[in-house]
Design an enzyme around this catalytic site. Structure first.
Site, mmCIF file in Angstrom:
data_model
loop_
_atom_site.group_PDB
_atom_site.id
_atom_site.type_symbol
_atom_site.label_atom_id
_atom_site.label_comp_id
_atom_site.label_asym_id
_atom_site.label_seq_id
_atom_site.Cartn_x
_atom_site.Cartn_y
_atom_site.Cartn_z
ATOM 1 C CD1 TRP A 340 37.492 -13.703 69.100
ATOM 2 C CD2 TRP A 340 38.082 -11.911 70.284
ATOM 3 N NE1 TRP A 340 36.430 -13.393 69.916
ATOM 4 C CE2 TRP A 340 36.758 -12.289 70.650
ATOM 5 C CE3 TRP A 340 38.650 -10.793 70.890
ATOM 6 C CZ2 TRP A 340 36.024 -11.604 71.606
ATOM 7 C CZ3 TRP A 340 37.901 -10.112 71.839
ATOM 8 C CH2 TRP A 340 36.604 -10.521 72.185
ATOM 9 C CD GLU A 482 30.267 -13.612 66.949
ATOM 10 O OE1 GLU A 482 31.378 -13.877 66.462
ATOM 11 O OE2 GLU A 482 29.519 -14.487 67.444
ATOM 12 C CD GLN A 595 31.662 -11.521 73.388
ATOM 13 O OE1 GLN A 595 31.246 -12.586 72.961
ATOM 14 N NE2 GLN A 595 32.948 -11.286 73.569
#
Length: 772
Positions: A340, A482, A595
């Site tokens: 992505w 993640e 993040q």
């Protein structure tokens, strides 16, 4: 070595064996067709020497599928009086490695001292991947000795290829053909042929060439072929050899061997100087479109230009069936897959500077739509579920076990492949951004509208309708963060899904007007109709800011997790390579993020949130962000600039822009090596500088400029390509200077400081703060 202006030169002095891999990344060259790591001529697969080819993949014995590295064509080892002088077995007296990013030429200068008599040998070289002839690599090797003696140079094609999950080549054959060396092979999985040709010529002063009597021998071994050149050298004389190589595959040539030999001969016929001149001319054109000038901050200037260089050497200018892998062309890490990252962090740079390349990146998603359909069907869904790790067909190369536990060695189940559903929204977002930016309706009519529609159908089939709350929800997903897998209603994901649903309706309206037959075919063949998509769009839940704090919860029940300081969590680390996510990761049950999904959402949908909300969430999430992803820092820089706090954002910009210069990034996840270059961070550096600090935005009709410059910066200068028109912009603290190219064919609308104007071709203008 011809030194470039210091504003364009990346240089390291001294030799550090521990930085061989890092230097291979830092000093790489490329041209979009291939990437050549910044390794020395004497390096082999053990030092990760590699020529990585774009779009050619191979799988061996059920191992991870990854890009193919070609045999290395510029191998060289030098001997003086029988002693091998190389960085692998001799400590140099001096060593310098440099990269001229203005012309994409790699330089090396090393001084060795021979054991016998203490003679000093100076080895200099330069090389480049031709920007004009994409299959060609050219190099120049020079040797100067302080004493008379016997000099031996062994050059050729090293067929012992560095592979992570190989070997990928078989049936290697080496031959000598009319003064050219040739190695041919085929890939194991699909039997795609590949060939590398190389030839050498002596250059320099004519009298020196004539005075050299050379003995040349050829040596074939294990798919490699080398020539040995021996001659008596004279003290103080420089002996220079020009090298020409060509790499071809069955993807672009019917007979790669014959094509490589032909291209190699043609390159040699043009000569090194001629090849370099045409290569430099290409790079002058690239920089004329892409350069960004930062006034007042030399360190930031070089770091940003280096970031742009890294994007330019991997841009697929020549093919719409290629995109940019997560580690560029620096090797086989991350399986050479497209993530992505491309749409979110790289596409903006190309939209503003090279729309033709941006189109290629978007067309890649359209060409791989069938792979996304296959993945959706595999999981029992409708539409298009794009690959988390996409290769040439769009089928997902991501495995269910991506990381090994560093304590047990056992594979860990991860949910990147099956739960990061936002990838389909990212692909749809990129297609629409290109259309909005360029006005190129053809992208929608040639598969773009169908692709966005299929992504929307996937989300409709994936979503859950909550009858109690009378809303649609997106459950059991993993967002960009993640460290927290399988969460419900991830705010970033839900916002992107809602956007995709809206874009699908817009794209289908355009398709219906222009190609009604194509529209009807899509609608008639689907149980999911536009009215279903509209209903889901109108009733999809997207987390809203809290009425008191202004905070947006990243996902359901995120605020109930342990709120531990990042420093304290780092103190719990038992192994520096342990993975912080997964079922038992350090961060999984805490609010510590890889993040910040929320901050990224605030950037992408900046008009939907006011400054108070942005500041509150920036301040809350930043201390809780570990920045375990190279994509993280630039977003903090951009949102800081957007909220009028550029000096908060400046350190994050520098962290992003220097990531491949310092090599200070994560090299391992668990025991998995993830080193290489970081093109998404490179794109993020441009975004932070141009869209963030310079405050430049284009909505397809008007370029809006809202400067928010860091303290060090006096101004930012760049060129913009807007709807086929070119304008130069200088953004200062108190004024914006504009100049439209004389060759423009239409006007350009620009707004700044609450004022707007229309720039006619060839017209210059200035907008000043406080000007009426």
């Amino acid at each position: 070595m011809k030194h470039a202006n210091q504003d364009w030169l990346i240089r390291e002095n001294g030799f550090d064996r521990n930085r061989i891999a890092a230097s291979g990344n830092k000093f790489m060259i490329g041209n979009g067709y291939m990437g050549c790591r910044g390794t020395m001529e004497e390096y082999t697969k053990d030092q990760l020497a590699a020529v990585t080819l774009a779009g050619l993949y191979d799988q061996v014995d059920g191992k991870w599928r990854e890009p193919v590295n070609a045999p290395h064509p510029l191998y060289a080892v030098i001997e003086f009086e029988g002693q091998s002088l190389s960085l692998l077995d001799s400590e140099p007296v001096e060593h310098e490695q440099a990269l001229d990013i203005r012309s994409a030429v790699h330089h090396r200068r090393t001084v060795f001292k021979a054991d016998r008599g203490g003679a000093e040998l100076v080895v200099e070289s330069e090389r480049f991947c031709s920007a004009e002839r994409l299959n060609v690599i050219a190099g120049r090797l020079s040797v100067t000795c302080s004493a008379d003696g016997q000099l031996t140079i062994r050059t050729g094609i090293d067929g012992e290829v560095w592979d992570i999950n190989g070997p990928h080549l078989e049936k290697l054959e080496a031959s000598e053909n009319q003064n050219s060396l040739l190695v041919t092979a085929v890939t194991r999985e699909l039997q795609v042929p590949l060939a590398v040709a190389e030839r050498i010529s002596s250059s320099g002063e004519a009298e020196d060439r004539e005075a050299v009597t050379m003995e040349v021998r050829y040596d074939r071994q294990s798919g490699s072929i080398f020539r040995t050149i021996s001659f008596a050298c004279r003290a103080g004389k420089t002996y220079t050899f020009d090298r020409f190589a060509a790499v071809c595959t069955g993807l672009d040539e019917e007979e790669p061997g014959a094509a490589a030999l032909r291209l190699c001969r043609e390159a040699a016929g043009t000569g090194y100087a001629g090849l370099l001149a045409e290569h430099e001319a290409c790079w002058e054109r690239k920089w004329a479109l892409a350069d960004v000038v930062i006034e007042g901050d030399d360190e930031a200037q070089l770091a940003l230009r280096y970031s742009l260089y890294q994007l330019l050497i991997i841009a697929p200018e020549h093919s719409e069936k290629l995109s940019i892998p997560a580690r560029g062309l620096s090797g086989q890490v991350y399986k050479g897959a497209v993530f992505w990252d491309t749409e979110m962090f790289m596409l903006p740079f190309f939209l503003y500077t090279q729309p033709e390349t941006a189109r290629n990146l978007v067309m890649y998603r359209i060409h791989t739509l069938d792979g996304a359909r296959r993945k959706a069907a595999e999981y029992g869904y409708e539409g298009a579920f794009y690959a988390w790790e996409s290769q040439e067909t769009g089928d997902d190369a991501c495995t269910l076990f991506n990381v090994n536990d560093v304590f047990t060695g056992r594979p860990m189940r991860t949910y990147f492949r099956d739960k990061q559903v936002h990838i389909s929204a990212d692909a749809a977002y990129g297609i629409w951004e290109y259309y909005k930016f360029t006005g190129d309706e053809g992208i929608l009519l040639q598969g773009g509208a169908e692709t966005v529609w299929e992504c929307a159908r996937f989300f409709y089939s994936y979503a859950y309708y909550n009858p109690l709350k009378q809303r649609y929800e997106v459950l059991d997903v993993t967002g960009p963060d993640e460290y927290h897998e399988r969460v419900n209603n991830n705010a970033f994901t839900n916002a992107m899904v809602k956007r995709t649903l809206f874009l699908a309706l817009e794209a289908m309206e355009i398709l219906h007007a222009a190609c009604p037959e194509q529209y009807e075919a899509l609608v008639q063949n689907s149980a999911i109709k536009p009215e279903h998509i509209r209903d889901m769009h109108d009733r999809l839940y997207v987390p809203e800011p809290d009425s008191e704090t202004g905070l947006i919860e990243q996902f359901d029940r995120y605020f109930t997790l342990e709120d531990v300081p990042l420093s304290e969590l780092k103190g719990r680390v038992l192994n520096k390579h342990e993975y912080w996510g997964g079922g038992n990761g350090l961060a999984t049950t805490t609010q510590i993020l890889k993040q910040a999904d929320i901050v990224l959402m605030l950037h992408l949908f900046k008009d939907a949130y006011d400054t108070v909300i942005k500041k509150a969430n920036w301040a809350y999430y930043e201390p809780r962000t570990e920045h375990g992803s190279s994509l993280s820092a630039c977003i903090y820089a951009m949102v800081a600039a957007d909220t009028g706090s550029p000096d908060w954002g400046y350190p994050y910009f520098m962290r992003t822009a220097t990531i491949d210069l310092t090599g200070e990034s994560k090299q391992y996840v668990g025991d998995l090596y993830i080193g290489g270059t970081h093109p998404a961070a490179n794109g993020g550096a441009w975004m932070a500088a141009v869209q963030g600090f310079a405050g430049i935005r284009f909505d397809g009709e008007c370029a809006t400029i809202s400067p928010s410059l860091p303290e060090k910066w006096q101004a930012v200068q760049t060129r913009l390509a807007l709807r086929g028109q070119q304008i130069k912009v200088r953004v200062g603290r108190q004024q914006v200077e504009l100049e439209a190219d004389a060759g423009n064919t239409s006007e350009v609308r620009v707004a700044a400081y609450g004022q707007s104007l229309t720039l006619e071709p060839g017209v210059s203008a200035v907008l000043r703060m406080g000007q009426e």
